[in-house]
Write a protein that holds these residues in place. Structure first.
Motif, PDB file in Angstrom:
ATOM      1  N   ALA A  77      -1.510   1.470   9.879  1.00  0.00           N
ATOM      2  CA  ALA A  77      -2.904   1.869   9.670  1.00  0.00           C
ATOM      3  C   ALA A  77      -3.515   2.527  10.902  1.00  0.00           C
ATOM      4  O   ALA A  77      -4.226   3.529  10.787  1.00  0.00           O
ATOM      5  N   ASP A 108       0.824  -1.207   0.000  1.00  0.00           N
ATOM      6  CA  ASP A 108       0.000   0.000   0.000  1.00  0.00           C
ATOM      7  C   ASP A 108       0.864   1.265   0.000  1.00  0.00           C
ATOM      8  O   ASP A 108       0.577   2.244   0.688  1.00  0.00           O
ATOM      9  N   GLU A 149      -8.542   1.650  10.824  1.00  0.00           N
ATOM     10  CA  GLU A 149      -8.498   3.116  10.870  1.00  0.00           C
ATOM     11  C   GLU A 149      -7.617   3.599  12.013  1.00  0.00           C
ATOM     12  O   GLU A 149      -7.380   2.870  12.987  1.00  0.00           O
ATOM     13  N   LEU A 189      -5.625  -5.721   4.263  1.00  0.00           N
ATOM     14  CA  LEU A 189      -5.933  -4.285   4.412  1.00  0.00           C
ATOM     15  C   LEU A 189      -7.242  -3.929   3.718  1.00  0.00           C
ATOM     16  O   LEU A 189      -8.076  -3.192   4.258  1.00  0.00           O
ATOM     17  N   GLU A 190      -7.415  -4.446   2.502  1.00  0.00           N
ATOM     18  CA  GLU A 190      -8.622  -4.119   1.742  1.00  0.00           C
ATOM     19  C   GLU A 190      -9.876  -4.651   2.417  1.00  0.00           C
ATOM     20  O   GLU A 190     -10.944  -4.037   2.335  1.00  0.00           O
ATOM     21  N   GLN A 231      -9.865  -2.796   6.437  1.00  0.00           N
ATOM     22  CA  GLN A 231      -9.882  -1.331   6.400  1.00  0.00           C
ATOM     23  C   GLN A 231      -9.692  -0.728   7.801  1.00  0.00           C
ATOM     24  O   GLN A 231     -10.532   0.042   8.296  1.00  0.00           O
TER      25      GLN A 231
END
Length: 460
Positions: free
Chosen positions: A334, A277, A312, A306-307, A310
């Motif tokens: 992340a 990424d 945060e 990661l996809e 997701q």
């Protein structure tokens, strides 16, 4: 019984099953047949055909009606037709090598879907994906390889379900840098295993392993044996290209935690790198630690994770069965410094690697513990979990502990569809939804595959 005298039967091959064999039937008996393709008519040499056995096993030794997807095997040592003709057995490790790559993936699609349906009663549409930058023949992808050593010092591999050792001098699935080491030229007599690895940075590693009972009375004897062997190896190792780590290891077969190590180089770890990424990552991995085998696996798996999850900034997440911290590193980026990552691993070797890799990232807490023990003792829950268990899967105890924590997102990384099907069924039964599944052809020319899946549940 020699290979030339094995009983033989002529059958039509049925569907491919999990484990790398087709299912066939002969006079009411089920036969698991390796080295065939569904729909072929073949002669099978029965390698396991006990009268009281529930099923038999065998290898294809002659093809009477070939599949359009059959090709000449790329590796003589694993070619069932040629090895049986020479009164030998094919080695394991490339059991799909006689099948064109696109059809290998179609068969893996079928096996994955059938296994999830049969074991987990789950209907899943999954399509096995090729990894980026793959060799057209599916060769040269293994960055870690192990070989057996015979009593005379011959390096080789075992045929399927056999203790025999067939000599090999190359392994086409291994990264070219491993084959360039020419490990068979080393003085190997006395050792039982040799392990080799090459890193993303081009560093090479060799570990020679003995199996030996280690007690207080034998410790000094073992040390003397290592020292004596080291004297033989030193002049030879200096000739090996880009050798970064060389290690002699004595393992106690009854007590794996008891080991004797002798390092022959200044370095004891490889440096692994990947860009995920848009961010560059680096990990230190010990000579006898764990890392993904396929050269493109780290970036592929971490990107898929990661996809799906997701994660945060500011979230609290966990990486269970974390190893040296492939997913931990990406999660730490992340969630940022305001978040937290629990990195949990039971192996003292790879847990120590993780502690080194994240020593300067305060948002990462590395814990050496069994996952089930960690989950039971934890006083908190998490926004998301990455679960990457060994081939046996997480198991009912871990799944029950996860369910009790009311975690909204679980990303499950699996290298075995059977254990994944069992665990997935338990999660679904507990109220989770299987939202997404991706399957990767991370082991071309073998029956193995890797999957990344997302489970979600509304938190009450």
């Amino acid at each position: 019984m020699s290979e030339n005298n094995l009983p033989r039967v002529r059958v039509e091959l049925g569907p491919m099953a999990h484990g790398g064999h087709c299912v066939a039937r002969h006079e009411g008996r089920v036969i698991f047949v390796r080295h065939g393709i569904p729909g072929e008519v073949v002669t099978v040499a029965l390698t396991d055909a006990g009268e009281k056995s529930r099923f038999w096993r065998g290898d294809v030794i002659q093809v009477h009606r070939a599949s359009e997807h059959r090709r000449t095997h790329f590796w003589l040592a694993a070619d069932s037709l040629k090895t049986h003709a020479a009164r030998n057995l094919p080695v394991g490790g490339a059991e799909y090598g006689h099948i064109h790559l696109p059809h290998q993936r179609r068969l893996k699609n079928q096996v994955f879907r059938d296994t999830l349906n049969r074991i987990g009663k789950l209907q899943v549409e999954a399509y096995v994906e090729e990894l980026p930058d793959e060799d057209p023949q599916g060769l040269g992808w293994r960055t870690r390889s192990s070989f057996a050593i015979g009593p005379t010092g011959v390096m080789g591999m075992h045929p399927h379900r056999s203790n025999r050792i067939s000599a090999v001098k190359n392994f086409p699935l291994a990264h070219p840098r491993i084959n360039e080491l020419k490990l068979w030229t080393l003085p190997l007599r006395g050792a039982q295993r040799i392990h080799a690895a090459t890193s993303a940075e081009g560093e090479n590693l060799v570990v020679l392993e003995w199996l030996h009972r280690i007690t207080r009375s034998t410790t000094e004897v073992v040390k003397q044996q290592l020292d004596s062997y080291a004297e033989q190896l030193h002049p030879v190792l200096s000739e090996l290209p880009n050798l970064n780590v060389a290690l002699l290891m004595v393992s106690d077969p009854k007590h794996p935690s008891r080991r004797q190590l002798l390092t022959l180089t200044e370095n004891t770890a490889l440096t692994e790198t990947a860009t995920i990424d848009g961010t560059d990552y680096s990990w230190q991995v010990s000579a006898d630690g764990f890392w993904q085998i396929h050269r493109n696996a780290p970036a592929t798996l971490a990107t898929a994770m990661l996809e799906m999850l997701q994660p945060e900034a500011g979230q609290h997440v966990a990486d269970l069965y974390a190893g040296a911290g492939l997913f931990t590193a990406v999660l730490a980026t992340a969630v940022g410094e305001t978040g937290r990552v629990d990195s949990v691993e039971a192996s003292p070797i790879t847990s120590a690697d993780a502690a080194t890799n994240f020593a300067h990232q305060p948002q990462v807490q590395v814990t050496r513990a069994m996952v089930e023990t960690f989950l039971k003792r934890a006083k908190t829950s998490w926004d998301a979990i990455v679960l990457d268990p060994p081939r046996a899967g997480a198991g009912p105890e871990v799944i029950a502990a996860l369910v009790a924590k009311d975690i909204p997102k679980i990303c499950y990384v699996s290298c075995d569809p059977a254990s994944f099907a069992r665990d997935a069924a338990d999660l679904v039964q507990a109220g989770y939804s299987l939202e997404e599944v991706r399957v990767f052809d991370m082991y071309p020319n073998t029956h193995h595959m890797e999957s990344v899946s997302l489970f979600t549940r509304k938190v009450v």
